[in-house]
Scaffold this motif. Structure first.
Motif, short mmCIF file in Angstrom:
data_model
loop_
_atom_site.label_atom_id
_atom_site.label_comp_id
_atom_site.label_asym_id
_atom_site.label_seq_id
_atom_site.Cartn_x
_atom_site.Cartn_y
_atom_site.Cartn_z
N GLU A 18 -84.75 6.11 3.63
CA GLU A 18 -84.91 4.99 4.56
C GLU A 18 -85.61 5.44 5.84
O GLU A 18 -86.51 4.76 6.33
CB GLU A 18 -83.56 4.37 4.88
CG GLU A 18 -82.97 3.59 3.73
CD GLU A 18 -81.54 3.12 4.00
OE1 GLU A 18 -80.97 3.44 5.05
OE2 GLU A 18 -81.00 2.42 3.11
N ARG A 19 -85.20 6.56 6.41
CA ARG A 19 -85.77 7.03 7.67
C ARG A 19 -87.25 7.36 7.55
O ARG A 19 -88.00 7.15 8.50
CB ARG A 19 -85.02 8.26 8.17
CG ARG A 19 -83.64 7.97 8.69
CD ARG A 19 -82.97 9.25 9.11
NE ARG A 19 -81.66 8.99 9.66
CZ ARG A 19 -81.11 9.71 10.64
NH1 ARG A 19 -81.75 10.72 11.16
NH2 ARG A 19 -79.91 9.40 11.08
N LEU A 20 -87.66 7.91 6.41
CA LEU A 20 -89.05 8.34 6.26
C LEU A 20 -89.89 7.41 5.40
O LEU A 20 -91.07 7.68 5.17
CB LEU A 20 -89.09 9.77 5.70
CG LEU A 20 -88.47 10.82 6.61
CD1 LEU A 20 -88.49 12.18 5.93
CD2 LEU A 20 -89.19 10.89 7.94
N GLY A 21 -89.30 6.32 4.94
CA GLY A 21 -90.05 5.37 4.12
C GLY A 21 -90.47 5.94 2.78
O GLY A 21 -91.56 5.67 2.30
N LEU A 22 -89.59 6.73 2.19
CA LEU A 22 -89.86 7.35 0.89
C LEU A 22 -89.11 6.63 -0.21
O LEU A 22 -88.07 6.02 0.04
CB LEU A 22 -89.40 8.81 0.89
CG LEU A 22 -90.01 9.76 1.90
CD1 LEU A 22 -89.27 11.10 1.89
CD2 LEU A 22 -91.49 9.97 1.58
N ALA A 23 -89.63 6.75 -1.42
CA ALA A 23 -88.85 6.32 -2.57
C ALA A 23 -87.65 7.26 -2.67
O ALA A 23 -87.74 8.44 -2.30
CB ALA A 23 -89.68 6.39 -3.83
N GLN A 24 -86.54 6.75 -3.15
CA GLN A 24 -85.34 7.57 -3.24
C GLN A 24 -85.57 8.78 -4.15
O GLN A 24 -85.09 9.88 -3.87
CB GLN A 24 -84.15 6.75 -3.72
CG GLN A 24 -82.84 7.43 -3.43
CD GLN A 24 -81.68 6.45 -3.40
OE1 GLN A 24 -81.85 5.24 -3.38
NE2 GLN A 24 -80.48 6.99 -3.40
N SER A 25 -86.35 8.61 -5.21
CA SER A 25 -86.62 9.74 -6.12
C SER A 25 -87.44 10.82 -5.41
O SER A 25 -87.21 12.02 -5.62
CB SER A 25 -87.35 9.25 -7.37
OG SER A 25 -88.59 8.65 -7.02
N ALA A 26 -88.39 10.41 -4.57
CA ALA A 26 -89.19 11.39 -3.82
C ALA A 26 -88.32 12.13 -2.81
O ALA A 26 -88.42 13.35 -2.67
CB ALA A 26 -90.35 10.70 -3.11
N ALA A 27 -87.47 11.39 -2.11
CA ALA A 27 -86.56 12.03 -1.14
C ALA A 27 -85.65 13.03 -1.85
O ALA A 27 -85.44 14.15 -1.36
CB ALA A 27 -85.73 10.97 -0.42
N SER A 28 -85.15 12.66 -3.01
CA SER A 28 -84.27 13.53 -3.77
C SER A 28 -84.99 14.81 -4.19
O SER A 28 -84.44 15.92 -4.11
CB SER A 28 -83.75 12.79 -5.01
OG SER A 28 -82.88 13.61 -5.74
N THR A 29 -86.23 14.67 -4.64
CA THR A 29 -87.02 15.84 -5.05
C THR A 29 -87.26 16.78 -3.87
O THR A 29 -87.11 18.01 -3.99
CB THR A 29 -88.36 15.39 -5.66
OG1 THR A 29 -88.09 14.59 -6.82
CG2 THR A 29 -89.23 16.58 -6.04
N HIS A 30 -87.61 16.22 -2.72
CA HIS A 30 -87.85 17.04 -1.52
C HIS A 30 -86.57 17.74 -1.07
O HIS A 30 -86.59 18.93 -0.72
CB HIS A 30 -88.41 16.19 -0.38
CG HIS A 30 -89.85 15.83 -0.56
ND1 HIS A 30 -90.87 16.76 -0.63
CD2 HIS A 30 -90.46 14.62 -0.65
CE1 HIS A 30 -92.03 16.15 -0.77
NE2 HIS A 30 -91.81 14.85 -0.78
N LEU A 31 -85.46 17.02 -1.10
CA LEU A 31 -84.19 17.63 -0.70
C LEU A 31 -83.79 18.74 -1.66
O LEU A 31 -83.28 19.78 -1.23
CB LEU A 31 -83.09 16.56 -0.62
CG LEU A 31 -83.22 15.62 0.58
CD1 LEU A 31 -82.32 14.40 0.39
CD2 LEU A 31 -82.91 16.33 1.87
N ALA A 32 -84.04 18.56 -2.94
CA ALA A 32 -83.73 19.60 -3.92
C ALA A 32 -84.57 20.85 -3.66
O ALA A 32 -84.07 21.98 -3.75
CB ALA A 32 -83.96 19.08 -5.33
N THR A 33 -85.83 20.67 -3.31
CA THR A 33 -86.70 21.81 -3.00
C THR A 33 -86.18 22.56 -1.79
O THR A 33 -86.11 23.80 -1.79
CB THR A 33 -88.15 21.34 -2.76
OG1 THR A 33 -88.64 20.71 -3.95
CG2 THR A 33 -89.05 22.50 -2.38
#
Length: 109
Positions: free
Chosen positions: A43-58
């Motif tokens: 929500e804060r960065l205007g990302l799809a939840q799947s993209a946010a999840s991938t970035h957080l996992a990295t």
């Protein structure tokens, strides 16, 4: 510390790779307010939840984030100790391959 003059530790390599992405850099800044969930990052960065999840996992896999599960929700926060270890490794590598120049004391020759 690096194993040779040319080689960074795997941790430092993961650190650099994780922070090479402008999106992941922006995510790290968002943690200034404290722990975040995938949904909050998205929500804060205007990302799809799947993209946010991938970035957080990295970021987590690079050792920069710690996660904890609360029911079905995963909360993330930075791991300052891991961040500092990677920075120290990078510093050691840079000093080994590029020692600082001697400073001019300003004396007359």
């Amino acid at each position: 510390m690096a194993t040779t003059r040319d080689e960074l530790s795997p941790e430092a390599q993961a650190f650099l790779k994780a922070l090479a992405s402008p999106t992941r850099q922006a995510i790290m800044w968002e943690f200034a307010d404290g722990e975040l969930t995938v949904t909050e990052v998205a929500e804060r960065l205007g990302l799809a939840q799947s993209a946010a999840s991938t970035h957080l996992a990295t970021l987590r896999d690079a050792g920069l984030l710690i996660s904890r599960r609360e029911w079905k929700t995963v909360h993330y926060r930075p791991d300052p100790a891991a961040f500092l270890r990677s920075l120290e490794d990078l510093r050691g590598h840079l000093l080994a391959c590029c020692p600082p120049a001697e400073t001019d004391t300003g004396g007359d020759d």
